[in-house]
Design a protein around this motif. Structure first.
Motif, PDB file in Angstrom:
ATOM      1  N   VAL A  32       0.824  -1.253  -0.216  1.00 20.14           N
ATOM      2  CA  VAL A  32      -0.146   0.047  -0.050  1.00 20.14           C
ATOM      3  C   VAL A  32       0.859   1.274  -0.033  1.00 20.14           C
ATOM      4  N   SER A  33       1.974   1.102   0.241  1.00 18.74           N
ATOM      5  CA  SER A  33       2.969   2.435   0.048  1.00 18.74           C
ATOM      6  C   SER A  33       3.955   2.252  -0.855  1.00 18.74           C
ATOM      7  N   GLU A  34       3.436   1.446  -1.825  1.00 18.53           N
ATOM      8  CA  GLU A  34       4.640   1.155  -2.993  1.00 18.53           C
ATOM      9  C   GLU A  34       5.267   2.725  -3.807  1.00 18.53           C
ATOM     10  N   THR A  35       4.357   3.596  -4.032  1.00 23.22           N
ATOM     11  CA  THR A  35       4.619   4.785  -4.777  1.00 23.22           C
ATOM     12  C   THR A  35       4.661   5.840  -3.652  1.00 23.22           C
ATOM     13  N   SER A  36       5.331   7.081  -4.071  1.00 20.42           N
ATOM     14  CA  SER A  36       5.341   8.077  -3.234  1.00 20.42           C
ATOM     15  C   SER A  36       3.768   8.673  -3.047  1.00 20.42           C
ATOM     16  N   THR A  37       3.225   8.745  -3.981  1.00 18.14           N
ATOM     17  CA  THR A  37       1.572   9.325  -3.843  1.00 18.14           C
ATOM     18  C   THR A  37       1.117   8.312  -2.783  1.00 18.14           C
ATOM     19  N   ARG A  38       1.028   6.976  -2.958  1.00 20.88           N
ATOM     20  CA  ARG A  38       0.608   5.987  -2.087  1.00 20.88           C
ATOM     21  C   ARG A  38       1.256   6.122  -0.833  1.00 20.88           C
ATOM     22  N   ARG A  39       2.361   6.640  -0.501  1.00 22.32           N
ATOM     23  CA  ARG A  39       3.093   6.717   0.736  1.00 22.32           C
ATOM     24  C   ARG A  39       2.168   7.743   1.569  1.00 22.32           C
ATOM     25  N   GLN A  40       2.130   9.064   0.537  1.00 25.86           N
ATOM     26  CA  GLN A  40       1.348  10.199   1.097  1.00 25.86           C
ATOM     27  C   GLN A  40       0.025   9.946   1.576  1.00 25.86           C
ATOM     28  N   TYR A  41      -0.637   9.092   0.921  1.00 25.37           N
ATOM     29  CA  TYR A  41      -2.035   9.012   1.055  1.00 25.37           C
ATOM     30  C   TYR A  41      -2.160   8.146   2.193  1.00 25.37           C
ATOM     31  N   LEU A  42      -1.316   7.322   2.371  1.00 24.24           N
ATOM     32  CA  LEU A  42      -1.355   6.453   3.856  1.00 24.24           C
ATOM     33  C   LEU A  42      -0.926   7.278   4.774  1.00 24.24           C
ATOM     34  N   ALA A  43       0.002   8.127   4.797  1.00 29.12           N
ATOM     35  CA  ALA A  43       0.291   9.149   5.876  1.00 29.12           C
ATOM     36  C   ALA A  43      -0.830   9.901   6.352  1.00 29.12           C
ATOM     37  N   ASP A  44      -1.338  10.303   5.530  1.00 28.59           N
ATOM     38  CA  ASP A  44      -2.618  11.201   5.545  1.00 28.59           C
ATOM     39  C   ASP A  44      -3.923  10.503   6.278  1.00 28.59           C
ATOM     40  N   GLN A  45      -3.883   9.292   5.806  1.00 30.51           N
ATOM     41  CA  GLN A  45      -5.176   8.458   6.427  1.00 30.51           C
ATOM     42  C   GLN A  45      -4.880   8.156   7.795  1.00 30.51           C
ATOM     43  N   ILE A  46      -3.677   7.904   8.342  1.00 30.61           N
ATOM     44  CA  ILE A  46      -3.520   7.582   9.644  1.00 30.61           C
ATOM     45  C   ILE A  46      -2.675   8.618  10.545  1.00 30.61           C
ATOM     46  N   GLY A  47      -2.574   9.711   9.980  1.00 27.04           N
ATOM     47  CA  GLY A  47      -2.061  10.916  10.718  1.00 27.04           C
ATOM     48  C   GLY A  47      -0.430  10.793  10.967  1.00 27.04           C
ATOM     49  N   ALA A  48       0.146  10.402   9.983  1.00 30.36           N
ATOM     50  CA  ALA A  48       1.444  10.051   9.986  1.00 30.36           C
ATOM     51  C   ALA A  48       2.148  11.133   9.086  1.00 30.36           C
ATOM     52  N   THR A  49       3.585  11.010   8.947  1.00 30.44           N
ATOM     53  CA  THR A  49       4.329  11.783   8.028  1.00 30.44           C
ATOM     54  C   THR A  49       4.830  10.974   6.824  1.00 30.44           C
ATOM     55  N   THR A  50       5.144  11.530   5.827  1.00 32.55           N
ATOM     56  CA  THR A  50       5.852  10.527   4.604  1.00 32.55           C
ATOM     57  C   THR A  50       7.320   9.873   5.241  1.00 32.55           C
ATOM     58  N   ASN A  51       7.809  10.703   6.108  1.00 29.13           N
ATOM     59  CA  ASN A  51       9.074  10.269   6.680  1.00 29.13           C
ATOM     60  C   ASN A  51       8.814   9.043   7.360  1.00 29.13           C
ATOM     61  N   ASP A  52       7.813   9.086   8.469  1.00 31.99           N
ATOM     62  CA  ASP A  52       7.369   7.852   9.186  1.00 31.99           C
ATOM     63  C   ASP A  52       7.150   6.837   8.285  1.00 31.99           C
ATOM     64  N   VAL A  53       6.371   6.730   7.140  1.00 35.77           N
ATOM     65  CA  VAL A  53       6.107   5.685   6.356  1.00 35.77           C
ATOM     66  C   VAL A  53       7.281   5.212   5.648  1.00 35.77           C
ATOM     67  N   ASN A  54       8.292   6.199   5.079  1.00 41.47           N
ATOM     68  CA  ASN A  54       9.414   5.742   4.627  1.00 41.47           C
ATOM     69  C   ASN A  54      10.248   4.925   5.540  1.00 41.47           C
ATOM     70  N   GLU A  55      10.386   5.255   6.915  1.00 43.72           N
ATOM     71  CA  GLU A  55      11.194   4.562   7.808  1.00 43.72           C
ATOM     72  C   GLU A  55      10.517   3.204   8.268  1.00 43.72           C
ATOM     73  N   TRP A  56       9.119   3.068   8.055  1.00 40.19           N
ATOM     74  CA  TRP A  56       8.555   1.557   8.388  1.00 40.19           C
ATOM     75  C   TRP A  56       8.813   0.723   7.135  1.00 40.19           C
ATOM     76  N   ARG A  57       8.550   1.369   6.054  1.00 39.08           N
ATOM     77  CA  ARG A  57       9.099   0.641   4.942  1.00 39.08           C
ATOM     78  C   ARG A  57      10.380   0.204   4.828  1.00 39.08           C
ATOM     79  N   ASP A  58      11.464   0.937   5.181  1.00 42.17           N
ATOM     80  CA  ASP A  58      12.637   0.325   5.226  1.00 42.17           C
ATOM     81  C   ASP A  58      12.997  -0.581   6.162  1.00 42.17           C
ATOM     82  N   GLU A  59      12.272  -0.632   7.348  1.00 39.87           N
ATOM     83  CA  GLU A  59      12.416  -1.976   8.281  1.00 39.87           C
ATOM     84  C   GLU A  59      11.759  -2.736   7.780  1.00 39.87           C
ATOM     85  N   ALA A  60      10.559  -2.725   7.074  1.00 39.62           N
ATOM     86  CA  ALA A  60       9.642  -3.769   6.432  1.00 39.62           C
ATOM     87  C   ALA A  60      10.592  -4.471   5.465  1.00 39.62           C
ATOM     88  N   LEU A  61      11.156  -3.982   4.667  1.00 47.75           N
ATOM     89  CA  LEU A  61      12.067  -4.478   3.722  1.00 47.75           C
ATOM     90  C   LEU A  61      13.018  -5.539   4.205  1.00 47.75           C
TER      91      LEU A  61
END
Length: 129
Positions: A32-61
């Motif tokens: 669900v966070s595959e592209t920068s647009t999807r990361r922004q959308y996810l961040a907006d949906q859960i009240g996070a920042t795109t930097n947060d989502v990028n860090e979570w993706r980094d760990e998930a990878l």
């Protein structure tokens, strides 16, 4: 796919928000966070920042590397390698040394050289995508 609660960087309130969105595994998070647009959308949906989502993706990878489970996560965490970017910042000798020290500290057997090298190769492949 490892469960989302295996991620160390996600605060509980964001974890709960992700689960309300139907995201229960690291694989789903990556999807669900595959592209920068999807990361922004996810961040907006859960009240996070795109930097947060990028860090979570980094760990998930990192958690989704082949032959990687809870024991390997403990080994890497002890070696101060929490995300894929931490792994990629190391050269092979430093990476191997950190894992050897970590294995000794945890009383674990060191993974085979082939496995250790394979994780690094996978990390480089994932970085290029």
């Amino acid at each position: 796919m490892p469960p989302l609660e295996n991620l160390q960087r996600v605060p509980d309130y964001h974890l709960e928000a992700l689960e309300r969105q139907g995201i229960f595994t690291t694989g789903l998070l990556l999807e669900v966070s595959e592209t920068s647009t999807r990361r922004q959308y996810l961040a907006d949906q859960i009240g996070a920042t795109t930097n947060d989502v990028n860090e979570w993706r980094d760990e998930a990878l990192l958690l989704n590397l082949a032959n990687f489970g809870p024991d390997e996560q403990a080994l890497f965490t002890q070696a101060e390698i929490v995300g894929l970017s931490d792994l990629l910042a190391l050269d092979m000798p430093e990476y191997t040394l950190r894992l050897q020290r970590s294995a000794r500290a945890l009383g674990m057997e060191m993974p085979s050289d082939l496995t250790v090298e394979g994780w690094m190769e996978q990390a480089h492949t994932l970085r290029e995508e």
